[in-house]
Design an enzyme around this catalytic site. Structure first.
Site, PDB file in Angstrom:
ATOM      1  N   LYS A 266       1.418  -6.612   2.208  1.00  0.00           N
ATOM      2  CA  LYS A 266       2.274  -5.412   2.167  1.00  0.00           C
ATOM      3  C   LYS A 266       3.002  -5.220   3.498  1.00  0.00           C
ATOM      4  O   LYS A 266       2.378  -5.207   4.555  1.00  0.00           O
ATOM      5  CB  LYS A 266       1.398  -4.186   1.858  1.00  0.00           C
ATOM      6  N   ASP A 271       5.863   4.354   6.405  1.00  0.00           N
ATOM      7  CA  ASP A 271       5.594   5.024   5.136  1.00  0.00           C
ATOM      8  C   ASP A 271       5.580   6.536   5.330  1.00  0.00           C
ATOM      9  O   ASP A 271       4.580   7.103   5.769  1.00  0.00           O
ATOM     10  CB  ASP A 271       4.249   4.544   4.570  1.00  0.00           C
ATOM     11  N   LYS A 278       4.579  12.733   2.853  1.00  0.00           N
ATOM     12  CA  LYS A 278       3.246  12.901   3.440  1.00  0.00           C
ATOM     13  C   LYS A 278       3.229  14.123   4.348  1.00  0.00           C
ATOM     14  O   LYS A 278       4.263  14.494   4.901  1.00  0.00           O
ATOM     15  CB  LYS A 278       2.916  11.675   4.305  1.00  0.00           C
ATOM     16  N   ASP A 289       1.680   0.382   8.414  1.00  0.00           N
ATOM     17  CA  ASP A 289       1.647   0.129   6.971  1.00  0.00           C
ATOM     18  C   ASP A 289       2.207  -1.252   6.595  1.00  0.00           C
ATOM     19  O   ASP A 289       2.333  -1.567   5.412  1.00  0.00           O
ATOM     20  CB  ASP A 289       2.388   1.248   6.223  1.00  0.00           C
ATOM     21  N   GLU A 350       3.741   3.511  -2.888  1.00  0.00           N
ATOM     22  CA  GLU A 350       4.847   2.551  -2.807  1.00  0.00           C
ATOM     23  C   GLU A 350       4.376   1.117  -2.568  1.00  0.00           C
ATOM     24  O   GLU A 350       5.062   0.179  -2.951  1.00  0.00           O
ATOM     25  CB  GLU A 350       5.823   2.974  -1.700  1.00  0.00           C
ATOM     26  N   ARG A 352       1.996  -0.638  -3.880  1.00  0.00           N
ATOM     27  CA  ARG A 352       1.767  -1.386  -5.121  1.00  0.00           C
ATOM     28  C   ARG A 352       3.085  -1.761  -5.792  1.00  0.00           C
ATOM     29  O   ARG A 352       3.150  -2.761  -6.513  1.00  0.00           O
ATOM     30  CB  ARG A 352       0.837  -0.577  -6.051  1.00  0.00           C
TER      31      ARG A 352
HETATM   32  N1  BES Z   1      -0.015   3.518   3.185  1.00  0.00           N
HETATM   33  C1  BES Z   1      -0.718   4.448   2.375  1.00  0.00           C
HETATM   34  C2  BES Z   1      -2.231   4.273   2.441  1.00  0.00           C
HETATM   35  C3  BES Z   1      -2.852   4.566   3.780  1.00  0.00           C
HETATM   36  C4  BES Z   1      -3.267   5.843   4.070  1.00  0.00           C
HETATM   37  C5  BES Z   1      -3.040   3.572   4.706  1.00  0.00           C
HETATM   38  C6  BES Z   1      -3.843   6.121   5.292  1.00  0.00           C
HETATM   39  C7  BES Z   1      -3.631   3.844   5.930  1.00  0.00           C
HETATM   40  C8  BES Z   1      -4.036   5.123   6.224  1.00  0.00           C
HETATM   41  C9  BES Z   1      -0.284   4.289   0.915  1.00  0.00           C
HETATM   42  O1  BES Z   1       1.028   3.905   0.716  1.00  0.00           O
HETATM   43  C10 BES Z   1      -0.445   5.622   0.271  1.00  0.00           C
HETATM   44  O2  BES Z   1       0.254   6.521   0.657  1.00  0.00           O
HETATM   45  N2  BES Z   1      -1.340   5.720  -0.704  1.00  0.00           N
HETATM   46  C11 BES Z   1      -1.558   6.933  -1.402  1.00  0.00           C
HETATM   47  C12 BES Z   1      -1.614   6.600  -2.871  1.00  0.00           C
HETATM   48  C13 BES Z   1      -1.607   7.838  -3.762  1.00  0.00           C
HETATM   49  C14 BES Z   1      -0.302   8.569  -3.642  1.00  0.00           C
HETATM   50  C15 BES Z   1      -1.857   7.391  -5.185  1.00  0.00           C
HETATM   51  C16 BES Z   1      -2.873   7.508  -0.913  1.00  0.00           C
HETATM   52  O3  BES Z   1      -3.811   6.754  -0.656  1.00  0.00           O
HETATM   53  O4  BES Z   1      -2.938   8.722  -0.750  1.00  0.00           O
HETATM   54 ZN    ZN Z   2       1.902   2.828   2.246  1.00  0.00          ZN
HETATM   55 MN    MN Z   3       2.345   5.572   0.694  1.00  0.00          MN
END
Ligand code: BES
Ligand code: ZN
Ligand code: MN
Length: 502
Positions: A266, A271, A278, A289, A350, A352
């Site tokens: 990835k 992000d 966020k 990310d 995003e 995935r």
């Molecule tokens: N990049 C994030 C995951 C992440 C969070 C990595 C904190 C490192 C530290 C990912 O893109 C994300 O935002 N995932 C969401 C998915 C949800 C919206 C289904 C998450 O984990 O909250």
């Molecule tokens: Zn992400």
């Molecule tokens: Mn994300």
């Protein structure tokens, strides 16, 4: 290796490493291992200290309270006639229980304590040369960022560390560890570089140049090429940013290869969450990310430098996830590479979406193994904490990858894909949806989503490194602040083992 032609705004500093048949005439520091014995401190005989010096150093260390417990650092003046200014002793704990990881951590802790030193000679490698080399390189690493002033010498890592060894086997172990460690540091440098300086186009340029330097074949698809070839997931995620996405493909194709491995990582250079924005707290950490792509690029470069007889192809989707008037919306339906469609429930899921395209593309080459890694879900940390990666995939290979991680000190744990979540993947308007309305098992839902893009008959593993790739906690052993370079050592080790297997 020739001087790199790729440009990063800043590289982390780390010592020069050398393997020598015997200790040089003089050094600033002799770095020696000590153990915690039943009758007190133990100082093993080595090439650095003769019997008299050994006795004196042991007495001095004991007098100042050294115990030999793991990672304990004690610095004492060198006795006369010893060709160094001081002796630094690092504890390895009980000599019966020493593992590679003990040595790696102790070497890392010792290297951190040598800040400002010129040359150190060490015999820690007597208890594991490769781990000692890795520990020193990774522990001493310092990324200072982009600043207006140069650091003073006393703030920099030890300049040079010399290890002792005079056999062909020692030379091989040293070089393998050095190349592996340099790849970990490359991954760390990439992850530590902020999104102001590392955006898809710039990142693609850096990976292309680094790939060419290592002798890889390089292909970069820009936004027009992505459009033409139908990479709808990568385009959808990149759509909100003024800085368009890229897909980078790197390949290592040695003639004697019997096994082929597809690597996918990835590469979200930042992000924000997109329209599903966020919260502000700690959003700056989202420069990390792209850690999966950095680890994969660093791994394939190591494979080339180690001349591993295994075919490796890296597929790296790079995009910046931003909210704007052109951004993808919740409710939108996108068509991935290969034709599957996704309903976007949450634009913050995003990773995935870009991985879906990349996995479909990587599957098309029909590799024997497909290994992918991503900072994919916050749920990974809820399930396993900040240091242990979650591994999903086909049963046997998933277990193998998790085991390889643990064997090199990059903790990883096998996790299931849940039958019951198949229902939650369903969408009223598309083949599948990118998020479920549940707080349960978010890491596993993401894994299940990804599984839909991998062709049958491919052994695959997905490694969620949301926590392990970026250290926001304390410093210990060879783990420094911010980028860790996880899971480069797992992947390099896996490739080395797959190369030997057939
Ligand atoms: N990049 C994030 C995951 C992440 C969070 C990595 C904190 C490192 C530290 C990912 O893109 C994300 O935002 N995932 C969401 C998915 C949800 C919206 C289904 C998450 O984990 O909250
Ligand atoms: Zn992400
Ligand atoms: Mn994300």
């Amino acid at each position: 290796m020739a001087k790199p032609t790729f440009q990063l705004p800043a590289r982390g500093a780390s010592p020069d490493l050398e393997l020598a048949k015997k200790a040089p005439k003089n050094a600033d520091v002799y770095l020696v291992p000590v153990f915690k014995g039943e009758e007190g401190l133990e100082l093993p005989a080595s090439a650095l200290l003769d019997d008299a010096a050994l006795r004196t150093v042991l007495e001095t260390l004991t007098a100042v309270g050294a115990t030999g417990k793991a990672d304990e650092i004690t610095r004492v003046p060198a006795p006369e006639k010893v060709a160094a200014d001081s002796i630094v002793a690092v504890g390895l704990g009980d000599s019966e229980d020493v593992t590679h990881e003990t040595v790696r951590r102790a070497a890392g802790a010792a290297a951190r304590s040598l800040t400002g030193v010129g040359t150190a000679v060490t015999t820690v490698g007597d208890f594991g040369l490769g781990p000692a080399v890795e520990g020193v390189a990774l522990g001493a690493y310092q990324f200072r960022g982009i600043r207006s002033e140069e650091p003073t010498a006393d703030a920099l890592p030890v300049e040079k560390v010399i290890f002792l060894g005079d056999t062909k086997a020692a030379k091989d172990e040293f070089v393998t560890a050095q190349i592996t460690a340099e790849s970990v540091l490359l991954a760390r440098d990439l992850v530590n570089t902020p999104a102001s300086h590392l955006y898809p186009e710039a990142y693609a340029g850096i990976l292309a140049a680094a790939g060419r330097d290592a002798g890889l074949d390089v292909e970069v698809l820009d936004e027009d090429a992505l459009e033409k070839e139908g990479f709808g997931g990568i385009l959808a995620v990149g759509r909100g940013s003024a800085r368009p996405p890229r897909l980078v493909r790197l390949s290592w194709s040695p003639r004697k290869a019997k096994t082929s491995v597809a690597l996918v990582g990835k590469g979200i250079t930042f992000d924000t969450g997109g329209i599903s924005l966020k919260p502000a707290a700690k959003m700056e950490d989202m420069i990390s990310d792209m850690g999966g792509s950095a680890a994969v690029a660093a791994t394939i470069i190591a494979a080339a430098r180690l001349n591993l007889p295994v075919k490796v192809t890296a597929t790296l989707p790079l995009a910046e996830n931003m909210p704007s008037g052109t951004a993808t919306r919740p409710g939108d339906v996108i068509t991935h590479y290969g034709g599957l469609t996704s309903e976007i429930i949450n634009t913050d899921a995003e990773g995935r979406l870009v991985l879906a395209d990349a996995l479909a593309r990587a599957s098309e080459d029909d590799p024997d193994y497909l290994v992918e890694t991503a900072t994919l879900t916050g749920a990974q940390m809820v399930a396993l904490g900040a240091r242990t990666a979650g591994v999903m995939g086909t049963d046997e290979f998933r277990d193998r990858v998790a085991g390889t991680g643990r064997s090199v000190g990059e903790p990883a744990w096998a996790m299931p894909l849940l039958e019951e979540q198949a229902e939650e993947l369903k969408s009223p308007v598309a083949d599948i949806r990118n998020s479920h309305n549940s707080r349960n098992a978010g890491m596993l839902f993401a894994g299940l989503y990804l599984s839909k893009f991998i062709h049958e008959d491919i052994e695959w593993a997905h490694v969620d490194i949301a926590g392990p790739s970026f250290n926001t906690g304390g410093v210990s052993g060879y783990t420094v602040k911010r980028a860790t370079g996880v899971p480069v050592r797992t992947f390099v080790t896996l490739l080395r083992e797959l190369a030997e297997q057939k």
